[in-house]
Write a protein that holds these residues in place. Structure first.
Motif, short mmCIF file in Angstrom:
data_model
loop_
_atom_site.label_atom_id
_atom_site.label_comp_id
_atom_site.label_asym_id
_atom_site.label_seq_id
_atom_site.Cartn_x
_atom_site.Cartn_y
_atom_site.Cartn_z
N GLU A 348 0.83 -1.21 0.00
CA GLU A 348 0.00 0.00 0.00
C GLU A 348 0.86 1.25 0.00
O GLU A 348 0.53 2.25 -0.67
CB GLU A 348 -0.94 -0.01 1.21
N ALA A 349 1.97 1.23 0.73
CA ALA A 349 2.86 2.39 0.78
C ALA A 349 3.50 2.64 -0.58
O ALA A 349 3.60 3.79 -1.04
CB ALA A 349 3.94 2.18 1.84
N VAL A 350 3.92 1.57 -1.25
CA VAL A 350 4.56 1.73 -2.56
C VAL A 350 3.55 2.20 -3.60
O VAL A 350 3.85 3.06 -4.44
CB VAL A 350 5.21 0.40 -2.99
N ILE A 351 2.35 1.66 -3.54
CA ILE A 351 1.32 2.08 -4.49
C ILE A 351 0.98 3.55 -4.29
O ILE A 351 0.74 4.29 -5.25
CB ILE A 351 0.07 1.19 -4.36
N ARG A 352 0.98 4.01 -3.02
CA ARG A 352 0.70 5.43 -2.77
C ARG A 352 1.75 6.32 -3.43
O ARG A 352 1.48 7.46 -3.78
CB ARG A 352 0.64 5.71 -1.27
N MET A 353 2.98 5.80 -3.58
CA MET A 353 4.01 6.57 -4.25
C MET A 353 3.67 6.82 -5.71
O MET A 353 4.12 7.80 -6.30
CB MET A 353 5.36 5.85 -4.14
N ARG A 354 2.91 5.91 -6.29
CA ARG A 354 2.53 6.06 -7.70
C ARG A 354 1.24 6.83 -7.87
O ARG A 354 0.85 7.13 -9.01
CB ARG A 354 2.36 4.67 -8.33
N MET A 355 0.58 7.15 -6.78
CA MET A 355 -0.69 7.85 -6.88
C MET A 355 -0.45 9.35 -7.07
O MET A 355 0.33 9.96 -6.33
CB MET A 355 -1.53 7.62 -5.63
N VAL A 356 -1.10 9.92 -8.05
CA VAL A 356 -0.99 11.36 -8.31
C VAL A 356 -2.40 11.92 -8.46
O VAL A 356 -3.32 11.22 -8.88
CB VAL A 356 -0.16 11.64 -9.59
N PRO A 357 -2.59 13.18 -8.11
CA PRO A 357 -3.93 13.76 -8.23
C PRO A 357 -4.36 13.90 -9.68
O PRO A 357 -3.52 14.14 -10.57
CB PRO A 357 -3.78 15.13 -7.55
N VAL A 358 -5.66 13.74 -9.93
CA VAL A 358 -6.16 13.84 -11.30
C VAL A 358 -6.01 15.24 -11.85
O VAL A 358 -6.15 15.45 -13.06
CB VAL A 358 -7.64 13.40 -11.37
N SER A 359 -5.69 16.21 -10.99
CA SER A 359 -5.46 17.57 -11.47
C SER A 359 -4.31 17.61 -12.47
O SER A 359 -4.24 18.52 -13.31
CB SER A 359 -5.15 18.51 -10.30
N ALA A 360 -3.40 16.63 -12.41
CA ALA A 360 -2.29 16.58 -13.37
C ALA A 360 -2.81 16.48 -14.80
O ALA A 360 -2.16 16.96 -15.73
CB ALA A 360 -1.38 15.38 -13.05
N VAL A 361 -3.98 15.87 -14.99
CA VAL A 361 -4.59 15.78 -16.31
C VAL A 361 -5.63 16.88 -16.51
O VAL A 361 -5.72 17.48 -17.58
CB VAL A 361 -5.25 14.39 -16.50
N LEU A 362 -6.39 17.17 -15.46
CA LEU A 362 -7.48 18.14 -15.59
C LEU A 362 -6.97 19.55 -15.83
O LEU A 362 -7.66 20.36 -16.46
CB LEU A 362 -8.36 18.11 -14.34
N ASN A 363 -5.78 19.87 -15.34
CA ASN A 363 -5.28 21.24 -15.45
C ASN A 363 -5.01 21.68 -16.88
O ASN A 363 -4.88 22.87 -17.15
CB ASN A 363 -4.00 21.40 -14.62
N ARG A 364 -4.91 20.71 -17.79
CA ARG A 364 -4.67 21.11 -19.18
C ARG A 364 -5.98 21.47 -19.91
O ARG A 364 -5.94 21.99 -21.02
CB ARG A 364 -3.98 19.97 -19.93
N LEU A 365 -7.12 21.20 -19.28
CA LEU A 365 -8.40 21.39 -19.96
C LEU A 365 -8.87 22.84 -20.03
O LEU A 365 -9.47 23.24 -21.04
CB LEU A 365 -9.47 20.52 -19.30
N PRO A 366 -8.69 23.68 -18.97
CA PRO A 366 -9.19 25.05 -19.07
C PRO A 366 -8.68 25.81 -20.29
O PRO A 366 -9.43 26.54 -20.93
CB PRO A 366 -8.72 25.69 -17.76
N ARG A 367 -7.41 25.63 -20.62
CA ARG A 367 -6.85 26.32 -21.80
C ARG A 367 -7.56 25.84 -23.06
O ARG A 367 -7.93 26.64 -23.93
CB ARG A 367 -5.35 26.02 -21.87
N MET A 368 -7.77 24.54 -23.19
CA MET A 368 -8.42 24.00 -24.38
C MET A 368 -9.86 24.49 -24.47
O MET A 368 -10.34 24.85 -25.56
CB MET A 368 -8.39 22.47 -24.33
N VAL A 369 -10.58 24.53 -23.33
CA VAL A 369 -11.97 25.00 -23.32
C VAL A 369 -12.03 26.45 -23.78
O VAL A 369 -12.90 26.83 -24.58
CB VAL A 369 -12.58 24.83 -21.92
N ARG A 370 -11.14 27.25 -23.27
CA ARG A 370 -11.11 28.68 -23.62
C ARG A 370 -10.94 28.88 -25.12
O ARG A 370 -11.66 29.65 -25.75
CB ARG A 370 -9.98 29.35 -22.84
#
Length: 681
Positions: A348-370
């Protein structure tokens, strides 16, 4: 001693790309009517840090562009230039060009010099049109402030403040790439600077190390810039100096309006008198966080694989321990139980190291929407929630394209034009909302819009034209909505640059299903559409149910199992044209014989009753799978079958069991997709 700067290149590029992402997100908030100078400050800090690193490492073209960008941002901060959408567009273009320059520099490719020169000319022209009068006034103001303090010791009634800055670099500052002269040049751009050097700790000549810094400085700076601007100059020296910044002159009311700080009231007014500000270390005011280090994703993957091998070894030991009897055997099994708990915690500890927030993908969307909204002549607001929800990095990397397709589809096909929305009583501004939530062992990401919804009658007509639905068939709304994911299917009359070729949603389903997820769609005509992506938290190690089919052992993820039931008289019935069905909780589910579907019918041991049905669910469908036995549950390490062998229908991967044998992991979605019968009882 020669300093080898190449060792810092990778860290500089990684940090610069992260800062560009933050700068882009902040810029998307400019020109929207929100008067938030903190957005400009965020962009300024990013540009300043990139400039400092580029100058230190010798990337002069990058340093030159960011220097021009700083001038524009400084004009925005001082309100000589308004934060309009056109200014935001120029800054966003600068971020794009900087990103391309950094990528070219990192890979050794030639940069498009003409593109950079054109952009730099546009920036400097905009700054020059607004900055010259302010620059002249600022210089005169600073000079008058210093002269007043020197001659009278009294604060002048002008729009400026004098700061006393004590700067004591550590001896290793230059070895780390720091340059005090560069810092002083930056301070001079803010106003009138008078430095005084402190040589009290300079050693004798024979003891002097030319690579070390022994000097200290006391600086007096007259400027109308706020304290934050002075602190940003010293960002690059953070951790390599002692720094204090104290005001010498209090603010006059006029200067308070410029800097945004509170001035003392008129004579005789009640209220506390502000004392000198406390010394501030570089970087103060930022949110404190825990220490962190950069680790290559490849190393984390290697660690995941090693933990997986540990899980396999643990399963082998547990299986071997079953043959030991007596007190020694009990102690052995107790020790293995403790090992199992430790291994699970480690996993579980090692898997948490690979966990990243979905904001890493979502943050690219506002520019595209605009940009897409501008291109289509629509007014769109993007709302996002749950951006901190975490997902396995390997899954998140494959989620980018599906989300882009869904959002583009929502804007192009879903949302109406402002005129059409007003005509039906809707706000002129359409809404696209993305919600990310965690439910048990899966993450659900919903993309919904408040547009026109999906016209199922139009979908049916197109499906009949292309032969997906027979002319006499009457599919349900749910089945019609599922057709929008068929390859090449689109209700658009003509293909455009944005959509209309029927590729996008097919890519969405294929990408999501390739990582063990599923897609669900719901729509109300006239009110909007919602497409939900269901993804497992991780694919590395899963809890699994071992089952027996004929003479073979297979694995089914526990998360896909609803219930296992014994076959009793009257439970199963035969439906003409569809095979066996099962009465289960008020509805009829299709039942598949796994041995037959997997080509093992001839291998079944004589006398096996096949009286066990496992009810499974995937992609919104349920089905019953006839199995010959349940063999217990355990954690298994998922190994890709496609990478090591080839893609096999009905099989999502493989694993190594405790006895060293290989078992195949069933793709439950494959079987539920091929058993669409589900009727109310």
């Amino acid at each position: 001693m020669t300093i080898e700067l190449k060792q810092f290149h990778d860290a500089f590029f990684d940090e610069s790309f992260e800062m560009l992402e933050s700068m882009e997100q902040a810029l998307l908030g400019l020109g929207t009517g929100v008067d938030d100078m903190e957005l400009v400050n965020t962009v300024f800090r990013g540009a300043h840090s990139i400039k400092g690193g580029a100058a230190t490492l010798g990337f002069e073209a990058v340093a030159s562009l960011t220097h021009s960008l700083e001038s524009l941002l400084d004009a925005l901060r001082s309100r000589r230039i308004a934060a309009t959408p056109s200014a935001a567009d120029l800054l966003l273009k600068s971020v794009d060009v900087l990103r391309a320059m950094l990528q070219d520099t990192r890979t050794g490719r030639a940069t498009d010099a003409q593109r950079v020169a054109d952009l730099q000319f546009d920036i400097e022209l905009l700054v020059a049109r607004s900055a010259e009068p302010a620059r002249t006034a600022s210089g005169e103001t600073a000079s008058r402030a210093l002269a007043t303090v020197a001659e009278t010791g009294a604060p002048p009634s002008i729009e400026a403040r004098v700061w006393r800055i004590d700067f004591r670099p550590t001896p290793s500052l230059r070895q780390r790439g720091g340059d005090p002269l560069r810092l002083f040049a930056e301070l001079s751009r803010l106003g009138e600077l008078e430095p005084t050097v402190d040589t009290s700790v300079v050693p004798e000549l024979h003891e002097l190390d030319p690579e070390r810094c022994y000097l200290g400085w006391s600086l007096r700076l007259a400027t109308n810039a706020p304290r934050e601007a002075i602190l940003q100059v010293f960002d690059w020296a953070e951790g390599d100096c002692e720094l204090s910044i104290e005001p010498v002159l209090p603010l006059t009311p006029a200067s308070a309006m410029i800097t945004g700080e509170r001035a003392d009231g008129p004579a005789g007014a009640s209220g506390p008198t502000a004392g000198p500000d406390p010394p501030v270390a570089p970087g103060a005011g930022t949110t404190p966080g825990g220490a962190s280090i950069r680790v290559s994703a490849t190393r984390i993957d290697e660690l995941i694989n090693e933990v997986g091998e540990l899980v396999i070894t643990q399963s082998m030991l547990i299986q071997l321990a079953a043959v030991f009897a007596g007190p020694a055997g009990d102690r052995l099994r107790a020790g293995l139980a403790q090992l199992e708990r430790n291994v699970r915690s480690l996993q579980e500890a090692v898997i948490r190291m690979r966990m990243v927030p979905v904001s890493a993908v979502l943050n690219r969307l506002p520019r595209m929407v605009r940009e897409l909204a501008q291109k289509l002549g629509k007014r769109v607001q993007l709302q996002m929630s749950g951006t901190g929800t975490e997902l396995d990095k390997s899954l998140l990397e494959k989620l980018g394209d599906p989300l882009v397709h869904l959002v583009r589809n929502a804007i192009d096909h879903g949302l109406e034009t402002p005129e059409a929305r007003r005509a039906v009583g809707k706000p002129a501004v359409g809404t696209v909302r993305i919600d990310a939530t965690q439910h048990g062992s899966e993450v659900v990401i919903e993309v919904r819009d408040d547009g026109a919804g999906i016209d199922t009658a139009r979908v049916l007509a197109k499906a009949r034209r292309v032969g997906l639905v027979a002319a006499t068939a009457t599919p349900s709304d749910a089945e019609l909505l599922g057709l929008i994911f068929a390859p090449g299917f689109s209700t658009a009359e003509t293909a455009t640059e944005v959509s209309g070729r029927g590729v996008g949603l097919d890519v969405v389903r294929n990408n999501v299903e390739s990582i063990g997820g599923r897609v669900e769609v719901s729509s109300v005509q006239g009110r909007g559409t919602c497409i939900a992506i269901h993804l497992p938290l991780t694919l590395a190690i899963v809890d699994a149910q071992m089952i027996e089919v004929a003479t073979e052992t297979y694995v089914v993820p526990v998360s896909a199992i609803v219930e296992s039931v014994r076959v009793r008289p009257g439970l199963l019935e035969r439906l003409v044209g569809h095979g066996e069905v099962m009465h289960f909780r008020g509805e009829y589910l299709p039942v598949l014989d796994l041995a037959e579907r997997l080509g093992l019918r001839g291998a079944r041991t004589t006398g096996v009753g096949r009286d066990l049905v496992m009810v499974v669910e995937a992609e919104g469908h349920r089905a019953g799978l006839r199995v010959d036995g349940l063999l217990g549950q355990q954690q298994v390490v998922v190994k890709s079958l496609q990478q090591n062998f080839r893609c096999v229908d009905g099989i999502s991967g493989a694993t190594i069991l405790g006895d060293g044998s290989i078992a195949l992991i069933l793709d439950v979605g494959y079987f539920t997709r091929r058993t669409p019968v589900r009727t109310a009882a």
